[in-house]
Design a protein around this motif. Sequence first.
Motif, short mmCIF file in Angstrom:
data_model
loop_
_atom_site.label_atom_id
_atom_site.label_comp_id
_atom_site.label_asym_id
_atom_site.label_seq_id
_atom_site.Cartn_x
_atom_site.Cartn_y
_atom_site.Cartn_z
N LEU B 338 1.51 46.53 -64.51
CA LEU B 338 1.50 47.28 -63.26
C LEU B 338 1.52 46.33 -62.07
O LEU B 338 2.22 46.57 -61.08
N PHE B 339 0.73 45.26 -62.18
CA PHE B 339 0.67 44.33 -61.07
C PHE B 339 2.06 43.77 -60.77
O PHE B 339 2.52 43.78 -59.63
N LEU B 340 2.74 43.34 -61.83
CA LEU B 340 4.05 42.73 -61.59
C LEU B 340 5.06 43.73 -61.06
O LEU B 340 5.79 43.45 -60.10
N PHE B 397 10.85 36.80 -59.57
CA PHE B 397 9.78 37.70 -60.00
C PHE B 397 10.13 38.37 -61.32
O PHE B 397 9.28 38.52 -62.19
N SER B 398 11.40 38.80 -61.45
CA SER B 398 11.71 39.56 -62.65
C SER B 398 11.73 38.65 -63.88
O SER B 398 11.41 39.10 -64.97
N ALA B 399 12.06 37.37 -63.67
CA ALA B 399 11.96 36.44 -64.81
C ALA B 399 10.50 36.39 -65.28
O ALA B 399 10.23 36.50 -66.48
N THR B 404 6.09 38.26 -69.16
CA THR B 404 4.85 38.97 -69.41
C THR B 404 5.10 40.20 -70.27
O THR B 404 4.35 40.50 -71.18
N MET B 405 6.20 40.88 -69.95
CA MET B 405 6.52 42.13 -70.60
C MET B 405 6.68 41.92 -72.10
O MET B 405 6.14 42.66 -72.89
N GLY B 410 3.82 46.40 -74.10
CA GLY B 410 3.45 47.79 -73.79
C GLY B 410 4.40 48.44 -72.82
O GLY B 410 5.39 47.86 -72.42
N LEU B 411 4.07 49.61 -72.40
CA LEU B 411 4.80 50.38 -71.40
C LEU B 411 6.22 50.65 -71.82
O LEU B 411 7.11 49.93 -71.47
#
Lengths: 405, 411
Positions: B338-340, B397-399, B404-405, B410-411
């Motif tokens: 969520l933070f990212l 940021f998306s890298a 992390t993803m 999750g999610l």
Amino acid sequence: MRILQKGFVAGPLLGALWALVMAVTVSVAMSFATGEGFRPGLWGSLVMGALAGAVLLAPARKDWLAAGLTLLGALWVLSGVIAPIHRAEGAGLGATVVAGLIFGAALAFPLARILAGIRPGVLSRHEFEEAVIRFLTGFGYLFFTAIVIIPFYVMVMTSMKSQQQLMLNPLDFTIDLSRGWHLFDSYVQLFEKFNFGRYLWTSFYVSVLTVALTLLFSVPGAYAVARLRFRGQKLFSRGILLIYMVPMIVLALPIYIAYSMVGLRNSILGVVMIYPVTTIPVALYMLQGYFRGLPVEVEEAGLMDGLSRLKVIWKITLPLALPALASVGLYVFMIAWNEFLLAFMLLDDPNKFTLTRGIASLNSSEIPRQHLMAGAVIATVPIMALFLGLERFMTRGLTAGAVKG
Amino acid sequence: MTEISPPKGRGALARREARLAWGLLLPTITIVALVVIVPLLAIFWISAKPVKLGDLRPAEMRLRVTLRDRGDVPQLEYRVINPSRDQVIHKAGFTDTLPQGVTLTGDLPQGCALSGQVLNCDFGDLEPAYNERFRIDAQVSGDVKAAEQAVRDTEPTLRGSADNVLTNATFTLENFTKLFDSGEFWSVFGVTLFYTVFGTLGALVVGLFAAMLLNKSFRGQGILRGLYLFPYVAPVIAVAFTWITLFDPFSGSANALLVQMGVSQGAINFFGQKPLALIMVTLFEVWRYFPLSFLFILARMQSIDSDMYEAADMDGASPFQKFWYLSLPQLLGILSVLFLLRFIWTFNKFDDIFLLTGGNAGTRTLTVNVYEQAFAVSNIGAGAAVAVVVFGCLLVFSALFFRTMSREEGL
């Protein structure tokens, strides 16, 4: 921490804090209700709260104690000597008494609940922490309800006032019911003079078209990404997420230029062409997650029985995914209905405004504030009604999407 | 002896499936490419071009034809104008068919030729702000007034085209050098970071608090949950203007309340003062997006197994310990995702600040700067340069996000 875990410390401390919260809450509420300025007294409320916290530890009937404290609070507020709530200049006796009683009750009765089971002596960690949690819970409900309700109430209230009333006393939160139907003058004006009926309709059909086009494009795509094996599948599902993160303003600039050159600016067609594209990545992302969760066996059974893939999608997957389609549709509707940036950049002709663009045009010094707020209410009410009516779907739609803001 | 092994390569079925997949994806890919990829490429292209807002419409030659019956000899007047102040119109010219009854008798200007009733003129290049009249003696037979009207009504075909800055081969790095040289950029960047970091963290913490409040069943829980989602569901334009009304320095309730309570002496201009405006805008962000994080965190909380808590109860864990040692580790995954996500979207946010302050009073973020440069300063190239910077940040940021993803899954 140790010293806090004694009843005769924890009780007055929590009491003082709760009294402070209540003094602020009641003064704000009374100020808004009467239009007079009540204000909380720091020392008065701390002392009163500590006292209440200490008294409520006594091994007696809590409700009697609380009732007594309520009376004490009311008298204290009335006396005006380092009072927990200072009586407003010009506030009537009646209002002060009411403020005092509400303060006393709001302090004593919840505090009795918060301090339930707290003794004067040493407390276990459990008992102490549970009291703190009850305090935080009470505070939390109050806090969140206030921050959500006040702005929306202000929106509705302002839209129902006249210009003089607004200028006269900004503290007055009452709605003058004696004006009867004239309360809605701003709304009548908006619909008669500012074309809001047309904007409402434009917004509605643009949103519906957006939903339809989005689903049309994203259902097959999402199915392919979720179910079918092909090279680049993983890359593709990441690509969707990446596109979903591209800032709209970066795209809006070239789109503005292209539309200016092609002549699509100022046309509903242009807007309807661009909206679905901003929502397709979201819808794809949400739907593929849902399709993955469907049992694959049902589809395989269909394939074994001789249906083609497309027939399987049409006859098995889609009916199963109906709730997901509903929530995605709702979510897309919400995005399209609330969309502001593109409408603002691409539409200049007042005849073709969407609702949000129409409201933006009301934001000028020549148009009274209550019209602007009435416009805001007109835009908010339909989406809220839809949301409250279908909250279950909406919540699911929101959590499935990881969601764009 | 035949060896049994899994089939190598891709069989006919797999190929068919892949074909179907691409077939299903094709419409989506096409439309997304058209409206996302092409504009993205365009923005890189434009950022290297000296384009102003006015250049979007290329200059065109203007021509006015009049018949003047001055004294003895009537004259046909052609007025040729290049309306642009900085562009040359190349190979300008026109072809005009004269109405019946009007014959030219005088000398033709240079570059013009008459064949029958058709006048053909070529002027070559027209300098910027070119404005010239050509008068040719004429003879009119019949009604002069009617002839004047007929001349005015002729529709000459115009030729000539100006360079379009968007499509020619002039490139410049000026947009970027100007952007980074001005001290403004770094202050804008700082404002963006402040807004993004505190807006995201605030929404997350407040959302966590709200989720914990609602993570038990009691009567009215559904109502409260719906209520707490209001800020997110309402149109941004409606809530932004409500905040402006509420915090208005002259007629706002918040100011009246603070003054009456003796907290402040005079009216505070919440959205117009330097550090305060940024704080208010960040608070608005927290207020508007806490529902989102609350919804996600609540969904995750409700899926945590309750066995664990029962075991902890048996072992005598206190409520805070349970939160710290049991709930928080369980929630860490969703919190980081969520933070990212929120970080990226807050970074991209435009509408909120644009509506609340218009980027004034020290609240100009990068995205608002795109708009300011492109439309307020009318320098599309500079706006595109800022947009390229925004896009670059997004890629970084998306890298991070994808790394992390894949760890969290999750999610």
